[in-house]
Design an enzyme around this catalytic site. Structure first.
Site, PDB file in Angstrom:
ATOM      1  N   ASP A   1       0.857  -1.164  -0.035  1.00  0.00           N
ATOM      2  CA  ASP A   1      -0.227   0.117  -0.057  1.00  0.00           C
ATOM      3  C   ASP A   1       0.811   1.230  -0.049  1.00  0.00           C
ATOM      4  O   ASP A   1       0.365   2.499  -0.003  1.00  0.00           O
ATOM      5  CB  ASP A   1      -1.172  -0.154   1.264  1.00  0.00           C
ATOM      6  CG  ASP A   1      -0.315  -0.126   2.522  1.00  0.00           C
ATOM      7  OD1 ASP A   1       0.764  -0.018   2.655  1.00  0.00           O
ATOM      8  OD2 ASP A   1      -1.284   0.087   3.532  1.00  0.00           O
ATOM      9  N   SER A   2       2.240   0.840  -0.133  1.00  0.00           N
ATOM     10  CA  SER A   2       3.171   2.173  -0.224  1.00  0.00           C
ATOM     11  C   SER A   2       2.887   2.759  -1.668  1.00  0.00           C
ATOM     12  O   SER A   2       3.548   3.802  -2.024  1.00  0.00           O
ATOM     13  CB  SER A   2       4.450   1.544  -0.139  1.00  0.00           C
ATOM     14  OG  SER A   2       4.726   0.447  -0.931  1.00  0.00           O
TER      15      SER A   2
ATOM     16  N   ASP B   1      -0.980  -5.942  -0.315  1.00  0.00           N
ATOM     17  CA  ASP B   1      -1.308  -5.597   1.010  1.00  0.00           C
ATOM     18  C   ASP B   1      -2.730  -5.322   1.065  1.00  0.00           C
ATOM     19  O   ASP B   1      -3.573  -4.946   0.238  1.00  0.00           O
ATOM     20  CB  ASP B   1      -0.927  -4.254   1.309  1.00  0.00           C
ATOM     21  CG  ASP B   1       0.439  -4.142   1.898  1.00  0.00           C
ATOM     22  OD1 ASP B   1       0.510  -5.136   2.800  1.00  0.00           O
ATOM     23  OD2 ASP B   1       1.235  -3.181   1.843  1.00  0.00           O
TER      24      ASP B   1
ATOM     25  N   LYS C   1      -1.059  -9.359   2.571  1.00  0.00           N
ATOM     26  CA  LYS C   1      -0.359  -8.921   3.820  1.00  0.00           C
ATOM     27  C   LYS C   1      -1.265  -8.262   4.749  1.00  0.00           C
ATOM     28  O   LYS C   1      -1.984  -7.171   4.025  1.00  0.00           O
ATOM     29  CB  LYS C   1       0.694  -8.426   3.561  1.00  0.00           C
ATOM     30  CG  LYS C   1       1.741  -7.842   4.707  1.00  0.00           C
ATOM     31  CD  LYS C   1       2.967  -7.297   4.243  1.00  0.00           C
ATOM     32  CE  LYS C   1       3.509  -6.144   3.533  1.00  0.00           C
ATOM     33  NZ  LYS C   1       2.718  -4.856   4.378  1.00  0.00           N
TER      34      LYS C   1
ATOM     35  N   GLU D   1      -1.599  -5.584   8.405  1.00  0.00           N
ATOM     36  CA  GLU D   1      -0.632  -5.213   9.606  1.00  0.00           C
ATOM     37  C   GLU D   1      -1.221  -5.326  10.948  1.00  0.00           C
ATOM     38  O   GLU D   1      -2.363  -5.082  11.127  1.00  0.00           O
ATOM     39  CB  GLU D   1      -0.470  -3.414   9.397  1.00  0.00           C
ATOM     40  CG  GLU D   1       0.272  -3.225   7.950  1.00  0.00           C
ATOM     41  CD  GLU D   1       0.305  -1.740   7.966  1.00  0.00           C
ATOM     42  OE1 GLU D   1       0.203  -0.855   8.731  1.00  0.00           O
ATOM     43  OE2 GLU D   1       1.083  -1.426   6.825  1.00  0.00           O
TER      44      GLU D   1
ATOM     45  N   GLU E   1       9.132  -4.204  10.136  1.00  0.00           N
ATOM     46  CA  GLU E   1       9.645  -3.308   9.642  1.00  0.00           C
ATOM     47  C   GLU E   1      10.310  -2.188  10.624  1.00  0.00           C
ATOM     48  O   GLU E   1       9.660  -2.060  11.674  1.00  0.00           O
ATOM     49  CB  GLU E   1       8.616  -2.506   8.947  1.00  0.00           C
ATOM     50  CG  GLU E   1       8.932  -1.138   8.115  1.00  0.00           C
ATOM     51  CD  GLU E   1       8.031  -0.549   7.405  1.00  0.00           C
ATOM     52  OE1 GLU E   1       7.000  -1.152   7.146  1.00  0.00           O
ATOM     53  OE2 GLU E   1       8.238   0.705   6.740  1.00  0.00           O
TER      54      GLU E   1
HETATM   55  O1  KIV Z   1       3.402  -1.168   1.523  1.00  0.00           O
HETATM   56  C1  KIV Z   1       4.843  -1.379   1.411  1.00  0.00           C
HETATM   57  O2  KIV Z   1       5.380  -1.262   0.630  1.00  0.00           O
HETATM   58  C2  KIV Z   1       5.108  -2.357   2.519  1.00  0.00           C
HETATM   59  C3  KIV Z   1       6.581  -2.642   2.674  1.00  0.00           C
HETATM   60  C4  KIV Z   1       7.490  -1.394   3.213  1.00  0.00           C
HETATM   61  C5  KIV Z   1       7.067  -3.673   3.632  1.00  0.00           C
HETATM   62  O3  KIV Z   1       4.553  -2.834   3.501  1.00  0.00           O
END
Ligand code: KIV
Length: 265
Positions: free
Chosen positions: A44-45, A83, A113, A115, A182
């Site tokens: 989600d970056s 994500d 993924k 969090e 992280e």
């Molecule tokens: O969203 C992302 O790019 C991440 C990485 C920094 C692990 O979660």
């Protein structure tokens, strides 16, 4: 045929480091595959590096599915994780199960993924039961930037380190196939990896985890602004791209592009 979770476990057992990189489009997915990188994360970056936002919070389920679809069209061998965006699983586990299934069903990626630690255990169990492999994410969790008061190293105090360690054990027990750690002290990441059977993928967590992940734009020198301590720039594409653009501009302006050979007759 893509890599599988069993392949990732074999790599960890044999001591071969696992490589992961974020990717958001088909062009880069093809290049990541050509370089033999094991895993892709549609992070989600993308809110930061693709959408130009200051955080990941506004990223939607439709956004991650769109980018995951683009990535899946560009590669076949990497194991691809997407994500679960902020808001897609925090209100209820039912939301989370639906979101996880939608991501796999509509993009064709291999896992999701999310969090969080203990509070995510029931959801992780339900997703895994439903056939959706889950990667955990602990330490600096950008979706909680407001409760964490910014982007800082996590798990420095003994109490916080203990909570993170127990969260990692709980996620593995719930069925997570891997965990991203992280921005945590190296010694804590090493302790977590030693206690877990599943591969820990570190970012700003030192060298003692089973693998590493970086944001593609950061490691290629395409990001703006201050870099975190752990970011190594493995290339300087930003400058190369600007040079190419400048060269294009000057060739168009001086009339040498397009040449006669580059014209149809
Ligand atoms: O969203 C992302 O790019 C991440 C990485 C920094 C692990 O979660």
């Amino acid at each position: 045929m893509s890599l599988t979770i069993a392949d990732l476990y074999r790599k960890k057992e044999s001591g071969e480091k696992i490589t992961m990189i974020t990717t958001y489009d088909a062009t880069f997915a093809r290049l990541v595959e050509a370089a033999g990188i094991d895993m892709i994360l549609i992070g989600d970056s993308l809110g930061n590096v693709m959408q130009g936002r200051g955080s990941t919070l506004a990223v939607t389920l439709d956004d991650v599915i769109y980018h995951a679809q683009c990535v899946m069209r560009g590669c076949t061998t990497p194991f691809v994780v997407t994500d679960m965006p902020f808001g897609s699983y925090q209100a209820s586990d039912d939301d989370g199960v639906r979101a996880g299934i939608r991501i796999l069903k509509e993009s064709g990626c291999h896992a999701v993924k999310l969090e969080g630690g203990m509070r995510c255990v029931p959801l992780v169990k339900r997703l895994v039961d439903a056939g959706v492999p889950v990667m955990g994410h602990l330490g600096l969790t950008p979706q909680s930037v407001n409760t964490l008061s910014g982007y800082h190293v996590q798990g420095k105090a003994d109490k916080d380190a203990e909570t993170l360690f127990n969260d990692a054990l709980a996620l593995e027990k719930a069925g997570a196939f891997s965990i991203v750690l992280e921005c945590v002290p190296r010694s804590l990441a090493e302790r977590v990896q030693k206690a877990l059977s599943v591969p820990v993928i570190g970012i700003g967590a030192g060298p003692d985890t089973a693998g590493q992940v970086l944001v593609l734009q950061d490691m290629l020198g395409l990001s703006l602004g201050k870099k975190a301590k752990f970011v190594r720039q493995f290339g300087n594409l930003g400058d190369m791209v600007i040079d190419a653009f400048k060269s294009y501009v000057s060739c168009v302006k001086d009339g040498t592009y397009p040449s006669d050979k580059e014209s149809y007759h």
